[in-house]
Design an enzyme around this catalytic site. Sequence first.
Site, PDB file in Angstrom:
ATOM      1  N   GLY A 156       0.852  -1.195   0.000  1.00 40.13           N
ATOM      2  CA  GLY A 156       0.000   0.000   0.000  1.00 40.13           C
ATOM      3  C   GLY A 156       0.880   1.234   0.000  1.00 40.13           C
ATOM      4  N   ARG A 157       0.415   2.267   0.698  1.00 40.46           N
ATOM      5  CA  ARG A 157       1.156   3.544   0.706  1.00 40.46           C
ATOM      6  C   ARG A 157       2.570   3.368   1.270  1.00 40.46           C
ATOM      7  NH1 ARG A 157      -4.474   5.330   2.253  1.00 40.46           N
ATOM      8  NH2 ARG A 157      -3.978   4.095   4.099  1.00 40.46           N
ATOM      9  N   ILE A 158       2.677   2.809   2.479  1.00 44.05           N
ATOM     10  CA  ILE A 158       3.987   2.722   3.128  1.00 44.05           C
ATOM     11  C   ILE A 158       4.846   1.650   2.446  1.00 44.05           C
ATOM     12  CG2 ILE A 158       5.193   2.293   5.311  1.00 44.05           C
ATOM     13  CD1 ILE A 158       2.628   3.379   6.735  1.00 44.05           C
ATOM     14  N   SER A 177       0.512  -8.854  -1.785  1.00 38.42           N
ATOM     15  CA  SER A 177      -0.502  -7.918  -1.321  1.00 38.42           C
ATOM     16  C   SER A 177      -1.861  -8.385  -1.808  1.00 38.42           C
ATOM     17  CB  SER A 177      -0.191  -6.515  -1.855  1.00 38.42           C
ATOM     18  OG  SER A 177      -0.752  -5.537  -1.011  1.00 38.42           O
ATOM     19  N   ARG A 178      -2.910  -7.810  -1.234  1.00 41.99           N
ATOM     20  CA  ARG A 178      -4.264  -8.198  -1.624  1.00 41.99           C
ATOM     21  C   ARG A 178      -4.522  -7.863  -3.096  1.00 41.99           C
ATOM     22  NH1 ARG A 178      -8.727  -5.870   2.234  1.00 41.99           N
ATOM     23  NH2 ARG A 178      -8.007  -3.928   1.327  1.00 41.99           N
ATOM     24  N   THR A 236       6.875  -2.816  10.900  1.00 41.09           N
ATOM     25  CA  THR A 236       6.427  -1.484  11.334  1.00 41.09           C
ATOM     26  C   THR A 236       4.910  -1.365  11.168  1.00 41.09           C
ATOM     27  OG1 THR A 236       6.854  -0.615   9.125  1.00 41.09           O
ATOM     28  CG2 THR A 236       8.583  -0.270  10.759  1.00 41.09           C
ATOM     29  N   SER A 237       4.205  -2.515  11.035  1.00 42.58           N
ATOM     30  CA  SER A 237       2.744  -2.397  10.842  1.00 42.58           C
ATOM     31  C   SER A 237       2.017  -2.554  12.172  1.00 42.58           C
ATOM     32  CB  SER A 237       2.247  -3.370   9.772  1.00 42.58           C
ATOM     33  OG  SER A 237       2.288  -4.697  10.215  1.00 42.58           O
ATOM     34  N   ARG A 238       1.692  -3.781  12.538  1.00 46.21           N
ATOM     35  CA  ARG A 238       1.130  -4.048  13.866  1.00 46.21           C
ATOM     36  C   ARG A 238       1.727  -5.366  14.357  1.00 46.21           C
ATOM     37  NH1 ARG A 238      -0.001   0.507  13.911  1.00 46.21           N
ATOM     38  NH2 ARG A 238      -2.027   1.522  14.116  1.00 46.21           N
ATOM     39  N   GLU A 267       1.584  -4.569  23.026  1.00 45.44           N
ATOM     40  CA  GLU A 267       2.033  -3.222  23.402  1.00 45.44           C
ATOM     41  C   GLU A 267       1.224  -2.650  24.551  1.00 45.44           C
ATOM     42  OE1 GLU A 267       2.461  -0.354  20.169  1.00 45.44           O
ATOM     43  OE2 GLU A 267       3.216  -1.974  18.926  1.00 45.44           O
ATOM     44  N   HIS A 285       7.530   1.899  18.857  1.00 45.94           N
ATOM     45  CA  HIS A 285       6.423   2.346  17.992  1.00 45.94           C
ATOM     46  C   HIS A 285       6.563   3.837  17.633  1.00 45.94           C
ATOM     47  CE1 HIS A 285       1.985   1.370  16.857  1.00 45.94           C
ATOM     48  NE2 HIS A 285       2.530   2.193  15.979  1.00 45.94           N
ATOM     49  N   ILE A 286       7.662   4.142  16.932  1.00 48.24           N
ATOM     50  CA  ILE A 286       7.934   5.551  16.578  1.00 48.24           C
ATOM     51  C   ILE A 286       7.931   5.782  15.070  1.00 48.24           C
ATOM     52  CG2 ILE A 286       9.164   6.186  18.690  1.00 48.24           C
ATOM     53  CD1 ILE A 286      11.817   5.694  17.107  1.00 48.24           C
TER      54      ILE A 286
HETATM   55  P1  NAP Z   1      -2.438   0.987   3.117  1.00 48.38           P
HETATM   56  O1  NAP Z   1      -2.053   2.012   2.121  1.00 48.38           O
HETATM   57  O2  NAP Z   1      -3.865   0.669   3.304  1.00 48.38           O
HETATM   58  O3  NAP Z   1      -1.619  -0.348   2.782  1.00 48.38           O
HETATM   59  C1  NAP Z   1      -1.911  -1.598   3.279  1.00 48.38           C
HETATM   60  C2  NAP Z   1      -1.752  -2.606   2.160  1.00 48.38           C
HETATM   61  O4  NAP Z   1      -2.006  -3.917   2.685  1.00 48.38           O
HETATM   62  C3  NAP Z   1      -2.741  -2.402   1.010  1.00 48.38           C
HETATM   63  O5  NAP Z   1      -2.062  -2.528  -0.209  1.00 48.38           O
HETATM   64  C4  NAP Z   1      -3.749  -3.528   1.216  1.00 48.38           C
HETATM   65  O6  NAP Z   1      -4.326  -4.019   0.038  1.00 48.38           O
HETATM   66  C5  NAP Z   1      -2.874  -4.601   1.810  1.00 48.38           C
HETATM   67  N1  NAP Z   1      -3.683  -5.603   2.514  1.00 48.38           N
HETATM   68  C6  NAP Z   1      -4.766  -5.405   3.307  1.00 48.38           C
HETATM   69  N2  NAP Z   1      -5.235  -6.578   3.767  1.00 48.38           N
HETATM   70  C7  NAP Z   1      -4.433  -7.524   3.239  1.00 48.38           C
HETATM   71  C8  NAP Z   1      -4.423  -8.938   3.331  1.00 48.38           C
HETATM   72  N3  NAP Z   1      -5.330  -9.595   4.060  1.00 48.38           N
HETATM   73  N4  NAP Z   1      -3.477  -9.602   2.651  1.00 48.38           N
HETATM   74  C9  NAP Z   1      -2.570  -8.950   1.883  1.00 48.38           C
HETATM   75  N5  NAP Z   1      -2.531  -7.624   1.763  1.00 48.38           N
HETATM   76  C10 NAP Z   1      -3.455  -6.917   2.439  1.00 48.38           C
HETATM   77  O7  NAP Z   1      -1.889   1.386   4.550  1.00 48.38           O
HETATM   78  P2  NAP Z   1      -0.549   2.197   4.923  1.00 48.38           P
HETATM   79  O8  NAP Z   1      -0.861   3.644   5.019  1.00 48.38           O
HETATM   80  O9  NAP Z   1       0.558   1.753   4.045  1.00 48.38           O
HETATM   81  O10 NAP Z   1      -0.335   1.652   6.416  1.00 48.38           O
HETATM   82  C11 NAP Z   1      -0.132   0.279   6.653  1.00 48.38           C
HETATM   83  C12 NAP Z   1      -0.163  -0.040   8.128  1.00 48.38           C
HETATM   84  O11 NAP Z   1       1.026   0.413   8.736  1.00 48.38           O
HETATM   85  C13 NAP Z   1      -1.265   0.662   8.929  1.00 48.38           C
HETATM   86  O12 NAP Z   1      -2.479  -0.054   8.852  1.00 48.38           O
HETATM   87  C14 NAP Z   1      -0.710   0.673  10.327  1.00 48.38           C
HETATM   88  O13 NAP Z   1      -1.117  -0.479  11.029  1.00 48.38           O
HETATM   89  C15 NAP Z   1       0.789   0.615  10.121  1.00 48.38           C
HETATM   90  N6  NAP Z   1       1.487   1.861  10.512  1.00 48.38           N
HETATM   91  C16 NAP Z   1       2.378   1.818  11.524  1.00 48.38           C
HETATM   92  C17 NAP Z   1       3.092   2.946  11.862  1.00 48.38           C
HETATM   93  C18 NAP Z   1       4.115   2.901  12.939  1.00 48.38           C
HETATM   94  O14 NAP Z   1       4.241   3.875  13.671  1.00 48.38           O
HETATM   95  N7  NAP Z   1       4.866   1.851  13.075  1.00 48.38           N
HETATM   96  C19 NAP Z   1       2.856   4.154  11.196  1.00 48.38           C
HETATM   97  C20 NAP Z   1       1.919   4.163  10.176  1.00 48.38           C
HETATM   98  C21 NAP Z   1       1.243   2.996   9.838  1.00 48.38           C
HETATM   99  P3  NAP Z   1      -5.361  -3.152  -0.862  1.00 48.38           P
HETATM  100  O15 NAP Z   1      -4.458  -2.334  -1.743  1.00 48.38           O
HETATM  101  O16 NAP Z   1      -6.157  -4.161  -1.567  1.00 48.38           O
HETATM  102  O17 NAP Z   1      -6.158  -2.297   0.111  1.00 48.38           O
HETATM  103  C1  GLV Z   2       0.688   4.149  13.614  1.00 49.08           C
HETATM  104  O1  GLV Z   2       0.975   3.069  14.034  1.00 49.08           O
HETATM  105  C2  GLV Z   2      -0.405   4.405  12.739  1.00 49.08           C
HETATM  106  O2  GLV Z   2      -1.157   3.478  12.414  1.00 49.08           O
HETATM  107  O3  GLV Z   2      -0.541   5.582  12.355  1.00 49.08           O
END
Ligand code: NAP
Ligand code: GLV
Length: 318
Positions: A156-158, A177-178, A236-238, A267, A285-286
């Site tokens: 996805g985005r990250i 990815s999905r 860095t996801s969950r 956590e 978690h930063i």
């Molecule tokens: P995003 O753009 O929604 O990217 C998530 C990707 O995962 C999408 O491409 C999605 O597919 C795919 N996906 C969803 N369910 C799936 C599955 N069952 N199997 C395979 N792929 C799957 O989200 P993002 O903005 O990149 O953020 C991702 C995650 O990072 C967040 O949800 C959050 O938990 C975590 N995060 C952590 C921090 C931190 O501080 N460590 C900071 C920011 C985010 P589709 O394209 O089909 O939707």
């Molecule tokens: C951080 O973990 C977020 O999901 O923004």
Amino acid sequence: MKKKVFITQKLPGNIEALLTKHGFITYTFNKERSITKKELIKGAKDADALICLLSDKIDKEVIDNLNKCKIIANYAVGYNNIDVQYAKSKNIIVTNTPDVLTDATADVAVALILACARRFNEANKMMRQKKFKGWKPDLLLGYDIKDKTVGIIGAGRIGTEVASRMKAFKTNIIYYSRSRNIEIENVIGAKKVSLDYLLKNSDIISIHVPLTEKTYHLLNREKLRFLKENAIIVNTSRGEVIEEKFLIELLKKKKVFSAGFDVYENEPNINPELLKLDNVFLLPHIGSATVETRTKMAELVAKNVIAVLNGKNPLTPV
Ligand code: NAP
Ligand code: GLV
Ligand code: GLV
């Protein structure tokens, strides 16, 4: 009567001023510690908007006590802390903070990859324990990033930004990815593969799926066994996406090279076994923790609240 916005913790920037300017009244839980469920319910029960953190569990019980709430604005992109379906069934809009934190979080994933490959945990520990006795040909040898295969789980985005950064390190990128991601394929040259293929063939793995029912323990014992002996895995996801205790077992037995964690299964509690390991790099978690990013996140949260309380569409609904 002025509409009330309840904020479960002081956020960077001054969104209270912005919200006040728009005619709302704000209440911020202003303590060092996290708010308890009881305090949250008390503070939010007559609020028109709730601004909450990823560590605030917004479950059915909390939602049932939101008597006037129109919007739950999460100060995070991940929203697994909120029962979104239930909120929607009560006509409450849920918003998150996508895009503004993508680069900051991708930077942390790459930092963890480098820290793992070059054994920064052991190196830093050596310096602090004053054990560095001078340059040595075999001191703390890690491994090269160049020419390795990087597996992105969740493009996805990250995930896409991590792929783009890792491409600059002259790696080969594959992803699971999905959905298909044309940008990552065409611009970065990444190939879409199955999860099993990715786990068996990647030297470096970075996880970017959201936590859902489908991704809970996506990397369970069976899947983790596919990892290569030289594998580096970074999350860095969950935390709950990995069945942590089995990864710890592999790290202990050196069946994988190293792991980098920004997120954990329970956590803020950390499995004490993790703290004993040298081949891990641990962050609290930063991912999004920069002044600029956290300020932009706060602004986006405020804009969502202002829009919804003025009867307009939210900017970033989930
Ligand atoms: P995003 O753009 O929604 O990217 C998530 C990707 O995962 C999408 O491409 C999605 O597919 C795919 N996906 C969803 N369910 C799936 C599955 N069952 N199997 C395979 N792929 C799957 O989200 P993002 O903005 O990149 O953020 C991702 C995650 O990072 C967040 O949800 C959050 O938990 C975590 N995060 C952590 C921090 C931190 O501080 N460590 C900071 C920011 C985010 P589709 O394209 O089909 O939707
Ligand atoms: C951080 O973990 C977020 O999901 O923004
Ligand atoms: C190392 O410091 C080198 O000069 O190779």
